[in-house]
Design a protein around this motif. Sequence first.
Motif, PDB file in Angstrom:
ATOM      1  N   VAL A  33       0.842  -1.212   0.000  1.00 25.58           N
ATOM      2  CA  VAL A  33       0.000   0.000   0.000  1.00 25.58           C
ATOM      3  C   VAL A  33       0.871   1.254   0.000  1.00 25.58           C
ATOM      4  CG1 VAL A  33      -1.803   1.270   1.265  1.00 25.58           C
ATOM      5  CG2 VAL A  33      -1.892  -1.215   1.141  1.00 25.58           C
ATOM      6  N   PRO A  75     -15.712 -11.539 -15.626  1.00 21.99           N
ATOM      7  CA  PRO A  75     -15.095 -10.329 -15.082  1.00 21.99           C
ATOM      8  C   PRO A  75     -16.093  -9.392 -14.399  1.00 21.99           C
ATOM      9  CG  PRO A  75     -15.091 -10.296 -17.477  1.00 21.99           C
ATOM     10  CD  PRO A  75     -15.512 -11.666 -17.069  1.00 21.99           C
ATOM     11  N   ASN A  76     -15.616  -8.735 -13.362  1.00 19.54           N
ATOM     12  CA  ASN A  76     -16.457  -7.786 -12.639  1.00 19.54           C
ATOM     13  C   ASN A  76     -15.587  -6.743 -11.965  1.00 19.54           C
ATOM     14  OD1 ASN A  76     -16.001  -8.744  -9.644  1.00 19.54           O
ATOM     15  ND2 ASN A  76     -16.317 -10.599 -10.861  1.00 19.54           N
ATOM     16  N   LEU A  77     -16.203  -5.654 -11.595  1.00 19.43           N
ATOM     17  CA  LEU A  77     -15.499  -4.590 -10.856  1.00 19.43           C
ATOM     18  C   LEU A  77     -16.314  -4.237  -9.622  1.00 19.43           C
ATOM     19  CD1 LEU A  77     -14.334  -2.001 -13.556  1.00 19.43           C
ATOM     20  CD2 LEU A  77     -12.860  -3.430 -12.142  1.00 19.43           C
ATOM     21  N   ARG A  78     -15.614  -3.738  -8.582  1.00 20.48           N
ATOM     22  CA  ARG A  78     -16.302  -3.338  -7.366  1.00 20.48           C
ATOM     23  C   ARG A  78     -17.040  -2.028  -7.603  1.00 20.48           C
ATOM     24  NH1 ARG A  78     -12.668  -4.222  -2.106  1.00 20.48           N
ATOM     25  NH2 ARG A  78     -11.379  -5.118  -3.762  1.00 20.48           N
ATOM     26  N   ALA A  79     -18.298  -2.003  -7.223  1.00 20.23           N
ATOM     27  CA  ALA A  79     -19.073  -0.773  -7.332  1.00 20.23           C
ATOM     28  C   ALA A  79     -19.193  -0.073  -5.983  1.00 20.23           C
ATOM     29  CB  ALA A  79     -20.467  -1.081  -7.871  1.00 20.23           C
ATOM     30  N   LYS A  80     -19.281  -0.855  -4.899  1.00 17.87           N
ATOM     31  CA  LYS A  80     -19.396  -0.287  -3.556  1.00 17.87           C
ATOM     32  C   LYS A  80     -18.614  -1.165  -2.583  1.00 17.87           C
ATOM     33  CE  LYS A  80     -23.958   1.785  -4.170  1.00 17.87           C
ATOM     34  NZ  LYS A  80     -25.349   1.828  -3.750  1.00 17.87           N
ATOM     35  N   GLN A  81     -18.146  -0.542  -1.510  1.00 17.16           N
ATOM     36  CA  GLN A  81     -17.445  -1.293  -0.463  1.00 17.16           C
ATOM     37  C   GLN A  81     -17.821  -0.732   0.891  1.00 17.16           C
ATOM     38  OE1 GLN A  81     -14.960  -4.016  -0.596  1.00 17.16           O
ATOM     39  NE2 GLN A  81     -15.729  -3.995   1.509  1.00 17.16           N
ATOM     40  N   LEU A 137     -19.187  -7.359 -15.705  1.00 13.20           N
ATOM     41  CA  LEU A 137     -18.776  -6.672 -16.936  1.00 13.20           C
ATOM     42  C   LEU A 137     -19.260  -7.447 -18.158  1.00 13.20           C
ATOM     43  CD1 LEU A 137     -15.116  -5.636 -16.021  1.00 13.20           C
ATOM     44  CD2 LEU A 137     -17.214  -4.298 -15.871  1.00 13.20           C
ATOM     45  N   ILE A 143     -16.871   1.147 -18.895  1.00 14.00           N
ATOM     46  CA  ILE A 143     -16.096   1.466 -17.698  1.00 14.00           C
ATOM     47  C   ILE A 143     -15.632   2.913 -17.771  1.00 14.00           C
ATOM     48  CG2 ILE A 143     -14.053   0.843 -16.351  1.00 14.00           C
ATOM     49  CD1 ILE A 143     -16.285  -1.280 -16.540  1.00 14.00           C
ATOM     50  N   LYS A 144     -15.979   3.682 -16.725  1.00 16.30           N
ATOM     51  CA  LYS A 144     -15.531   5.070 -16.668  1.00 16.30           C
ATOM     52  C   LYS A 144     -14.092   5.126 -16.178  1.00 16.30           C
ATOM     53  CE  LYS A 144     -20.068   6.975 -15.546  1.00 16.30           C
ATOM     54  NZ  LYS A 144     -20.844   7.653 -14.500  1.00 16.30           N
ATOM     55  N   GLY A 145     -13.320   6.043 -16.735  1.00 21.95           N
ATOM     56  CA  GLY A 145     -11.965   6.249 -16.261  1.00 21.95           C
ATOM     57  C   GLY A 145     -10.933   5.674 -17.193  1.00 21.95           C
TER      58      GLY A 145
ATOM     59  N   TRP B  36     -10.450  -7.633 -21.694  1.00 23.39           N
ATOM     60  CA  TRP B  36     -11.773  -7.548 -21.063  1.00 23.39           C
ATOM     61  C   TRP B  36     -12.492  -6.260 -21.455  1.00 23.39           C
ATOM     62  CZ3 TRP B  36     -11.889  -9.460 -15.295  1.00 23.39           C
ATOM     63  CH2 TRP B  36     -11.574 -10.827 -15.270  1.00 23.39           C
ATOM     64  N   VAL B  72     -18.193   3.281   0.765  1.00 29.12           N
ATOM     65  CA  VAL B  72     -17.837   4.114  -0.391  1.00 29.12           C
ATOM     66  C   VAL B  72     -18.367   3.511  -1.685  1.00 29.12           C
ATOM     67  CG1 VAL B  72     -15.726   5.055   0.660  1.00 29.12           C
ATOM     68  CG2 VAL B  72     -15.596   2.963  -0.725  1.00 29.12           C
ATOM     69  N   PHE B  74     -17.508   3.432  -5.912  1.00 30.77           N
ATOM     70  CA  PHE B  74     -16.437   3.636  -6.888  1.00 30.77           C
ATOM     71  C   PHE B  74     -17.046   4.277  -8.132  1.00 30.77           C
ATOM     72  CE2 PHE B  74     -15.347   0.152  -4.120  1.00 30.77           C
ATOM     73  CZ  PHE B  74     -14.077   0.521  -3.706  1.00 30.77           C
ATOM     74  N   LYS B  76     -15.220   6.043 -10.764  1.00 28.77           N
ATOM     75  CA  LYS B  76     -14.412   5.897 -11.980  1.00 28.77           C
ATOM     76  C   LYS B  76     -13.220   5.021 -11.637  1.00 28.77           C
ATOM     77  CE  LYS B  76     -14.017   9.234 -14.919  1.00 28.77           C
ATOM     78  NZ  LYS B  76     -13.749  10.497 -15.654  1.00 28.77           N
ATOM     79  N   THR B  77     -12.671   4.369 -12.636  1.00 29.40           N
ATOM     80  CA  THR B  77     -11.477   3.570 -12.388  1.00 29.40           C
ATOM     81  C   THR B  77     -10.243   4.473 -12.324  1.00 29.40           C
ATOM     82  OG1 THR B  77     -11.232   3.190 -14.762  1.00 29.40           O
ATOM     83  CG2 THR B  77     -12.395   1.503 -13.492  1.00 29.40           C
TER      84      THR B  77
END
Lengths: 145, 131
Positions: A33, A75-81, A137, A143-145, B36, B72, B74, B76-77
Amino acid sequence: MNRKWEDIEIGEVTGRVDFIVTTEMADEYIAAVGMPSSHTAALNTSAGRLVPVDMVCKLSMRELFTKFTVGQLGPNLRAKQTYRFIRPILVGTRVSAIGRITDKYEKRGKSYLTLHATFVDESGQSLVVDERVVILLSGDVKIKG
Amino acid sequence: MSITTLHRHITLEQMQRFMGEAKDSIHSDPELAKSWGIGGAVVQGGHLVALINELMVANYGTGYLAGGDISVSFLKTVRADDSVVVHAVPSDKQERDGSHGLPRISCDVWIENSAGEKVVSGVASSLILSQ
């Protein structure tokens, strides 16, 4: 990928972990980190060495969640944690957790899974609660960014 | 006086180290991420939350370790070799935590990328162990 979205059940177990927290795990996590030495110092207490607050969740996510979600659904991405930190975790603590699907929903044409795990120590005391939402996905998700 | 910002540059090497043995990931393998449909390796969400947690621990110590929470989204990447600024701005008021009998402080937390765009946003709170 070998599961259809509609076959995924709420309450389904996604994975399990059971391991002893070591100094090496904490050192590697802190380095990865990029935490400064002042942070490390803050974790050295009279009761012993504490580990970074979210470390056990990070070290467990592949076994608890990712193997299932990527292997079963792709495939997937985290949206909230969300994390809830209940007790500090000392080096030498044995922690265990079971990952589960607690919700699934579709919103604006996108598919989301809510995943949950409560980490406990050997005596069954809760240490940290990890709840995350992942977005699958599929081909039309941008995907933004 | 609390620290309200943390600056960190995130390299691909750090992302790969954060992923540990998981080499086959969109967070560590740029080519896999492209296959992907993502432009390149993206920083893992947990890596970004770890930075917010680092800032909360710097401010509230054991109060966060023993009674903190964070939620939180997320937005944008974040890509490799971007610099981020982590923000944790405490509210003016403290509330009494019913289960601990201690003051609890809430913070608006967010992360901006180098373009000044908000990439993570949410709230965190901590017990206050000493005033």
